[in-house]
Scaffold this motif. Sequence first.
Motif, PDB file in Angstrom:
ATOM      1  N   ARG A   3       0.851  -1.185   0.000  1.00 55.01           N
ATOM      2  CA  ARG A   3       0.000   0.000   0.000  1.00 55.01           C
ATOM      3  C   ARG A   3       0.883   1.231   0.000  1.00 55.01           C
ATOM      4  NH1 ARG A   3      -2.459  -3.149   4.413  1.00 55.01           N
ATOM      5  NH2 ARG A   3      -1.315  -1.784   5.793  1.00 55.01           N
ATOM      6  N   GLU A   4       0.608   2.136  -0.903  1.00 59.35           N
ATOM      7  CA  GLU A   4       1.379   3.367  -0.974  1.00 59.35           C
ATOM      8  C   GLU A   4       0.742   4.409  -0.065  1.00 59.35           C
ATOM      9  OE1 GLU A   4       2.800   6.543  -4.326  1.00 59.35           O
ATOM     10  OE2 GLU A   4       2.578   4.432  -4.899  1.00 59.35           O
ATOM     11  N   ARG A   5       1.578   5.123   0.677  1.00 53.05           N
ATOM     12  CA  ARG A   5       1.107   6.145   1.614  1.00 53.05           C
ATOM     13  C   ARG A   5       2.094   7.299   1.634  1.00 53.05           C
ATOM     14  NH1 ARG A   5      -2.228   3.298   5.357  1.00 53.05           N
ATOM     15  NH2 ARG A   5      -3.521   2.000   4.025  1.00 53.05           N
ATOM     16  N   THR A   6       1.682   8.387   2.289  1.00 56.76           N
ATOM     17  CA  THR A   6       2.545   9.529   2.565  1.00 56.76           C
ATOM     18  C   THR A   6       2.521   9.761   4.065  1.00 56.76           C
ATOM     19  OG1 THR A   6       2.016  10.506   0.426  1.00 56.76           O
ATOM     20  CG2 THR A   6       2.947  11.974   2.081  1.00 56.76           C
ATOM     21  N   LEU A   7       3.704   9.880   4.682  1.00 55.09           N
ATOM     22  CA  LEU A   7       3.763  10.071   6.125  1.00 55.09           C
ATOM     23  C   LEU A   7       3.097  11.386   6.520  1.00 55.09           C
ATOM     24  CD1 LEU A   7       7.376   8.914   7.091  1.00 55.09           C
ATOM     25  CD2 LEU A   7       5.234   7.643   7.237  1.00 55.09           C
ATOM     26  N   ILE A  30       5.914   6.378   1.124  1.00 58.87           N
ATOM     27  CA  ILE A  30       6.319   5.037   1.532  1.00 58.87           C
ATOM     28  C   ILE A  30       5.421   4.013   0.863  1.00 58.87           C
ATOM     29  CG2 ILE A  30       7.201   5.743   3.793  1.00 58.87           C
ATOM     30  CD1 ILE A  30       4.395   4.229   4.689  1.00 58.87           C
ATOM     31  N   LEU A  31       5.922   2.794   0.839  1.00 63.42           N
ATOM     32  CA  LEU A  31       5.160   1.648   0.371  1.00 63.42           C
ATOM     33  C   LEU A  31       5.203   0.630   1.502  1.00 63.42           C
ATOM     34  CD1 LEU A  31       3.686   0.608  -2.160  1.00 63.42           C
ATOM     35  CD2 LEU A  31       5.835  -0.394  -2.896  1.00 63.42           C
ATOM     36  N   ILE A  32       4.042   0.276   2.053  1.00 62.88           N
ATOM     37  CA  ILE A  32       3.989  -0.702   3.137  1.00 62.88           C
ATOM     38  C   ILE A  32       4.086  -2.089   2.525  1.00 62.88           C
ATOM     39  CG2 ILE A  32       2.618  -1.657   5.035  1.00 62.88           C
ATOM     40  CD1 ILE A  32       1.229   1.079   5.262  1.00 62.88           C
ATOM     41  N   HIS A  33       5.113  -2.861   2.950  1.00 60.92           N
ATOM     42  CA  HIS A  33       5.320  -4.208   2.434  1.00 60.92           C
ATOM     43  C   HIS A  33       4.774  -5.278   3.356  1.00 60.92           C
ATOM     44  CE1 HIS A  33       7.792  -3.539  -1.117  1.00 60.92           C
ATOM     45  NE2 HIS A  33       8.419  -2.588  -0.460  1.00 60.92           N
ATOM     46  N   GLN A  34       4.940  -5.089   4.666  1.00 62.79           N
ATOM     47  CA  GLN A  34       4.595  -6.151   5.611  1.00 62.79           C
ATOM     48  C   GLN A  34       4.067  -5.509   6.890  1.00 62.79           C
ATOM     49  OE1 GLN A  34       7.146  -9.775   6.083  1.00 62.79           O
ATOM     50  NE2 GLN A  34       7.748  -8.763   7.969  1.00 62.79           N
ATOM     51  N   THR A  35       3.005  -6.090   7.430  1.00 65.14           N
ATOM     52  CA  THR A  35       2.454  -5.627   8.708  1.00 65.14           C
ATOM     53  C   THR A  35       2.262  -6.850   9.588  1.00 65.14           C
ATOM     54  OG1 THR A  35       0.181  -5.784   7.927  1.00 65.14           O
ATOM     55  CG2 THR A  35       1.253  -3.660   7.671  1.00 65.14           C
ATOM     56  N   GLY A  38       2.682  -6.296  14.847  1.00 68.58           N
ATOM     57  CA  GLY A  38       2.499  -4.953  15.346  1.00 68.58           C
ATOM     58  C   GLY A  38       3.491  -3.945  14.806  1.00 68.58           C
ATOM     59  N   SER A  39       4.334  -4.349  13.868  1.00 69.82           N
ATOM     60  CA  SER A  39       5.247  -3.394  13.239  1.00 69.82           C
ATOM     61  C   SER A  39       5.061  -3.454  11.735  1.00 69.82           C
ATOM     62  CB  SER A  39       6.702  -3.680  13.636  1.00 69.82           C
ATOM     63  OG  SER A  39       7.111  -4.924  13.156  1.00 69.82           O
ATOM     64  N   TYR A  40       5.651  -2.488  11.065  1.00 70.30           N
ATOM     65  CA  TYR A  40       5.482  -2.349   9.622  1.00 70.30           C
ATOM     66  C   TYR A  40       6.847  -2.335   8.946  1.00 70.30           C
ATOM     67  CZ  TYR A  40       0.824  -0.823  10.956  1.00 70.30           C
ATOM     68  OH  TYR A  40      -0.443  -0.773  11.483  1.00 70.30           O
ATOM     69  N   THR A  41       6.961  -3.027   7.827  1.00 69.54           N
ATOM     70  CA  THR A  41       8.138  -2.916   6.975  1.00 69.54           C
ATOM     71  C   THR A  41       7.728  -2.037   5.807  1.00 69.54           C
ATOM     72  OG1 THR A  41       8.916  -5.114   7.602  1.00 69.54           O
ATOM     73  CG2 THR A  41       9.838  -4.157   5.595  1.00 69.54           C
ATOM     74  N   VAL A  42       8.442  -0.908   5.660  1.00 75.97           N
ATOM     75  CA  VAL A  42       8.091   0.054   4.619  1.00 75.97           C
ATOM     76  C   VAL A  42       9.299   0.342   3.739  1.00 75.97           C
ATOM     77  CG1 VAL A  42       6.323   1.125   6.090  1.00 75.97           C
ATOM     78  CG2 VAL A  42       8.603   2.140   5.997  1.00 75.97           C
ATOM     79  N   GLN A  43       9.008   0.685   2.494  1.00 79.09           N
ATOM     80  CA  GLN A  43      10.047   1.064   1.538  1.00 79.09           C
ATOM     81  C   GLN A  43       9.902   2.546   1.232  1.00 79.09           C
ATOM     82  OE1 GLN A  43       9.940  -1.236  -2.049  1.00 79.09           O
ATOM     83  NE2 GLN A  43      11.266   0.175  -3.151  1.00 79.09           N
ATOM     84  N   THR A  44      11.035   3.240   1.202  1.00 75.60           N
ATOM     85  CA  THR A  44      11.077   4.640   0.789  1.00 75.60           C
ATOM     86  C   THR A  44      11.995   4.721  -0.422  1.00 75.60           C
ATOM     87  OG1 THR A  44      13.029   5.251   2.074  1.00 75.60           O
ATOM     88  CG2 THR A  44      10.902   5.339   3.232  1.00 75.60           C
ATOM     89  N   ASP A  45      12.165   5.916  -0.955  1.00 73.12           N
ATOM     90  CA  ASP A  45      13.099   6.100  -2.068  1.00 73.12           C
ATOM     91  C   ASP A  45      14.540   5.881  -1.636  1.00 73.12           C
ATOM     92  OD1 ASP A  45      11.050   6.675  -3.819  1.00 73.12           O
ATOM     93  OD2 ASP A  45      11.243   8.850  -3.596  1.00 73.12           O
ATOM     94  N   PHE A  46      14.782   5.844  -0.306  1.00 79.98           N
ATOM     95  CA  PHE A  46      16.146   5.686   0.193  1.00 79.98           C
ATOM     96  C   PHE A  46      16.326   4.456   1.061  1.00 79.98           C
ATOM     97  CE2 PHE A  46      13.748   9.086   2.084  1.00 79.98           C
ATOM     98  CZ  PHE A  46      13.731   8.810   3.440  1.00 79.98           C
ATOM     99  N   GLY A  47      15.474   3.434   0.890  1.00 80.90           N
ATOM    100  CA  GLY A  47      15.697   2.162   1.562  1.00 80.90           C
ATOM    101  C   GLY A  47      14.487   1.594   2.279  1.00 80.90           C
ATOM    102  N   LEU A  48      14.727   0.436   2.918  1.00 84.48           N
ATOM    103  CA  LEU A  48      13.698  -0.255   3.697  1.00 84.48           C
ATOM    104  C   LEU A  48      13.832   0.110   5.166  1.00 84.48           C
ATOM    105  CD1 LEU A  48      13.700  -3.927   2.335  1.00 84.48           C
ATOM    106  CD2 LEU A  48      11.894  -2.234   2.075  1.00 84.48           C
TER     107      LEU A  48
END
Length: 186
Positions: A3-7, A30-35, A38-48
Amino acid sequence: MQRERTLSRDLTATQIPSGDKQTLPNGTRILIHQTLGGSYTVQTDFGLFRVDGADADALGEAVKDTTVKAATLEGGAPDPEAIWGQLRQVFDPEIPVNIVDLGLVYSMDLEEVRDLANGGAPGYKVNVAMTLTAPGCGMGPAIAEDARSKILLVPGVSEADVRITWDPPWNQQMISEEGKMKLGLI
């Protein structure tokens, strides 16, 4: 599940795989990869990055209640099943299987201690020995801290020590049957 989001605000996240803390600024895409856990793995333009569930609101997600609903045993001791339940909420941010089913937790034991913060009252320390899938995994300290913080939520726990060990070395045979099914290994 991506899911794509903006902080919506600044937040502190853990860089993957180094485990370094970094501030992600308000407005970051950000792009949410894994939830999981209770935590989230997100991707940004500068890493995970791993984002704690307490910051879910910044991702546009609901903050979940982390209260552990478990009774203490006789003498105020924590319920070991509640501790194992918390350990099953800890995930390597790159693998969608919890650390217990991955076979990373070698032992968990309780030790009665004096809780100096509570006037010397009896308390309980949880000692965990765990490993990682590879010695070079930079997320080890972050995974161990995630486990420690989740254990401390269990009623009756006053201290927690999560130690990383390399003996015996981890291998895929240590993964539970459920973990192997999730990973497509059986």
